[in-house]
Design an enzyme around this catalytic site. Sequence first.
Site, short mmCIF file in Angstrom:
data_model
loop_
_atom_site.label_atom_id
_atom_site.label_comp_id
_atom_site.label_asym_id
_atom_site.label_seq_id
_atom_site.Cartn_x
_atom_site.Cartn_y
_atom_site.Cartn_z
N TYR A 72 0.84 -1.21 0.00
CA TYR A 72 0.00 0.00 0.00
C TYR A 72 0.87 1.25 0.00
O TYR A 72 0.63 2.19 -0.75
CB TYR A 72 -0.92 -0.01 1.24
N PHE A 124 -7.73 19.56 -24.84
CA PHE A 124 -8.44 18.29 -25.05
C PHE A 124 -9.78 18.34 -24.30
O PHE A 124 -9.92 19.07 -23.33
CB PHE A 124 -7.58 17.11 -24.58
N ASP A 125 -10.75 17.53 -24.72
CA ASP A 125 -12.10 17.66 -24.15
C ASP A 125 -12.18 17.41 -22.65
O ASP A 125 -12.93 18.09 -21.95
CB ASP A 125 -13.13 16.82 -24.92
N ASP A 215 0.14 19.29 -21.04
CA ASP A 215 -0.71 18.10 -21.14
C ASP A 215 0.09 17.16 -22.05
O ASP A 215 0.20 17.38 -23.25
CB ASP A 215 -2.06 18.49 -21.75
N ALA A 217 0.23 13.74 -22.88
CA ALA A 217 -0.15 12.40 -23.34
C ALA A 217 0.74 11.88 -24.48
O ALA A 217 1.14 10.72 -24.48
CB ALA A 217 -1.61 12.40 -23.76
N LYS A 258 -1.22 6.61 -23.69
CA LYS A 258 -0.79 6.92 -25.06
C LYS A 258 0.70 6.60 -25.19
O LYS A 258 1.08 5.47 -25.42
CB LYS A 258 -1.06 8.39 -25.38
N HIS A 450 -20.75 13.46 -26.13
CA HIS A 450 -20.44 12.58 -27.27
C HIS A 450 -20.32 11.10 -26.87
O HIS A 450 -20.55 10.23 -27.68
CB HIS A 450 -19.16 13.04 -27.97
#
Length: 458
Positions: A72, A124-125, A215, A217, A258, A450
């Site tokens: 843990y 990004f969304d 960001d 990714a 990604k 979406h």
Amino acid sequence: MELPFAESYKIKMVETIKKSTREEREQWIKDAKYNLFNLKSEQVFIDLLTDSGTGAMSDKQWSAMMLGDESYAGASSYYKLKDTVKDLLGFEYFLPTHQGRAAENVLFSALIKEGDIIPGNSHFDTTKGHIEFRKAKAIDCTIDEAFDTEVDHPFKGNINIEKLENTIKEHTPEKIPFLVVTVTCNSSGGQPVSMQNLKDVRAIADKYGITVIFDSARFAENAYFIKIREKGYENKTIKEIVKEMFTYADGMTMSSKKDAIVNMGGFIGLKSEEIFKKATVFNIIFEGYITYGGMSGRDMNALAQGLDEGTEFDYLNTRIKQVAYLGEKLTEFGVPVQKPFGGHAIFVDAKKFLPNLPKEEFLAQTLAVELYLEAGIRGVEIGALLADRDPETRENRYPALELLRLAIPRRVYTNNHMDVIAVALKNVFDRRSDITKGLKIINEAPIMRHFTVELDKA
Ligand code: F0G
């Protein structure tokens, strides 16, 4: 004779995929309310919905999983990943999260308050969702070239520095807790940001005392494009370029699904101890204790290995050349696609493909459905459905580009699959004048519609 190009790996395990008939697909897509997210994966022959979490792990990643430490607190897997993030990306402080949007949730909880402004390059969304959910506003400062699929610019993910500075001046730096640079920029077509642009953004941020978050990714694909397209970087390794890129950031959010080639995972990297301490509280509430944060030890091990493999030139060269292979085939067939080709996907320009359909009938979604009907290929709409409604006026937002994204999973499909995709889309292109009706919404969620939207023929 020069040797042809071949993949930098060989295949050790395979998964069967099945073809279907057009009649079957007609029924399935109707049952799915013309939303490709609702299809079962067995109903799909080639799945290009996303490159996120769909990659094939290597033998080294699978074997690293066996050595996962599931303690843990204080697991060796955590320290292994923390050291990789420090060595590869240069961040002293690190928090694991279960995926990219979780990293956004944690970090944005620490940094954003109502009324704030977050400038960036086509957020990004989920990034935009986490900003708007906190009653703050995302302002898009991407260069104009990004919104014309035919303009050939090497770094269409770049931020327009003048637009950025004007945004900061207009709203005042006090209203801007940070700015976001998305590398590569998914929403503008998987397009890279140049090193020069990262430096220029840093200079403006320093001038006004603003924090810079990447960001990240697809940071490795971004580094690949810098190596291939930007003067002065041709002889540097991907790892050297990556290291330099992150010297211009104060922090990063990462969707490991990604470029780190794992099926689940994310993290936050930070240089500031103060922000780290604030974010830690939210990480514990939302994700888990700081040494696992929503990930199992084995997954952290696979991620550490994936970060190393994902920043090797030969792997990236194989990957991005495959995406370009598909792009070139489609171009030969006259199909209008975003140029230059993106890192993780080919983006088909639906407005050019279906010029006679009105924007109210969701052109890119219509095209996605047609491609599915043609050959069981599942792409994803990056258009008005994704753009959602304006949070204040509740009017539909119609973005400059209506795109059908064909995202290529990493190390999964061969170029034979690319050939099938190209011919299927050519067939749809050849019969495009018969596509006279688009789609209409019959049911939608108040935010991020979406994923669950229900549609019918217009
Ligand atoms: N940022 C970017 C640029 C992304 O492309 C994504 C996810 C995220 C953040 C969120 O990460 O999915 O791990 O929570 N993009 C996926 C896609 C879903 O299909 O492009 P996540």
